[in-house]
Design an enzyme around this catalytic site. Sequence first.
Site, PDB file in Angstrom:
ATOM      1  CG  ASP A 185      -1.966   1.078   1.180  1.00  0.00           C
ATOM      2  OD1 ASP A 185      -3.043   0.809   0.614  1.00  0.00           O
ATOM      3  OD2 ASP A 185      -1.719   2.193   1.690  1.00  0.00           O
ATOM      4  CG  ASN A 193      -4.477  11.476  -5.121  1.00  0.00           C
ATOM      5  OD1 ASN A 193      -3.797  11.602  -6.131  1.00  0.00           O
ATOM      6  ND2 ASN A 193      -5.075  10.343  -4.808  1.00  0.00           N
ATOM      7  CG  HIS A 198      -6.999  13.396  -8.150  1.00  0.00           C
ATOM      8  ND1 HIS A 198      -7.176  12.326  -7.310  1.00  0.00           N
ATOM      9  CD2 HIS A 198      -7.825  14.373  -7.690  1.00  0.00           C
ATOM     10  CE1 HIS A 198      -8.072  12.612  -6.392  1.00  0.00           C
ATOM     11  NE2 HIS A 198      -8.490  13.852  -6.605  1.00  0.00           N
ATOM     12  CG  ASP A 202      -3.802   9.365 -11.965  1.00  0.00           C
ATOM     13  OD1 ASP A 202      -4.243   8.759 -10.965  1.00  0.00           O
ATOM     14  OD2 ASP A 202      -4.521   9.973 -12.772  1.00  0.00           O
ATOM     15  CD  GLU A 228      -4.417   4.145  -1.453  1.00  0.00           C
ATOM     16  OE1 GLU A 228      -4.650   4.497  -0.281  1.00  0.00           O
ATOM     17  OE2 GLU A 228      -5.240   4.262  -2.391  1.00  0.00           O
TER      18      GLU A 228
END
Length: 319
Positions: A185, A193, A198, A202, A228
């Site tokens: 994770d 973010n 975002h 990404d 994630e």
Amino acid sequence: MGRFTSQLNDETLRYLVEALDESGQAVSIYDQDDNLRYANKTYQNMFLEGYEGPFTFTEILRHGARNGVGVRIDDGDVEALIARTLPRRRSVPRKSFETDFLDGRWFWMDHTILPNGWVLTVGADITALKHNEKTLRQAHSAAVLASQTDLLTGLPNRRHIMELLDEALVASTASGSSLCVTMIDIDRFKVINDTHGHDAGDAVLRHFASVSRETLGKQESIGRMGGEEFLLILPDTSLIDAARLIEQIRQQCARGQPWNGEIVRSYSFSAGLVEAHPGDDRNTILNRADRALYAAKRQGRNRTKLGLQAGKSAESSGR
């Protein structure tokens, strides 16, 4: 009709021969000794271009192999093809098969043994059908791949990585080999973010996927479980070697450098690493890996927590 039609004197048969010449089908007749007695224009163009004889089945095949015409021979060994074909040539009264030619065409061949032992072969051009079949196959393969792939990272999606986990568990049980599984994770991904947008998040996910693929070997698999979170499958790998691989990925993530035209800031991840036990299924092994992952997060993140037997634990910290 040339040297192969001298015995076809009946007017009706001549009309039939003319029709066969214009049909686009490849028609041939061989006698009981495999001498060619009739070939229409299509057959001649396919097999006999520039050939002066002898007009026997085997010599026509050899002519094609020498001059790059006729059927495609996969291994290039025409004598082996002849040896395989002759014993089967009259083994059944009728058979049908498809074959491809060196000029790229495909034909469906109907092969019939006549009462006098002669062989009639009629071939229909199915090239367009084969091309359509290939297109459909490619479209199906692309659709299957798309259904198995996470669009953002290009990794196997949750459904596919779970299927790969099931397969790895079966293989491990059958062979008795080791199998390690890791839940990963990305740390504080929401903060990435919220702080940087975002697009930055990404970029981190894509970077992590790329680094993981570059670090892992062909037998190992990593997939995106969602958000994630990622699942890493390591067949034939001990806990020590699995932890070493995870740390190699961690070091790449911590560097923070331009990547693939995107600015990827330094980031870390937490991992829960477990080894498969006899009788494990996807639920039992994932539950242990998940518990180890959350133990890593509770203990400060940026570390790998090893989920061992009940009541035992160990950890590897990236700090």
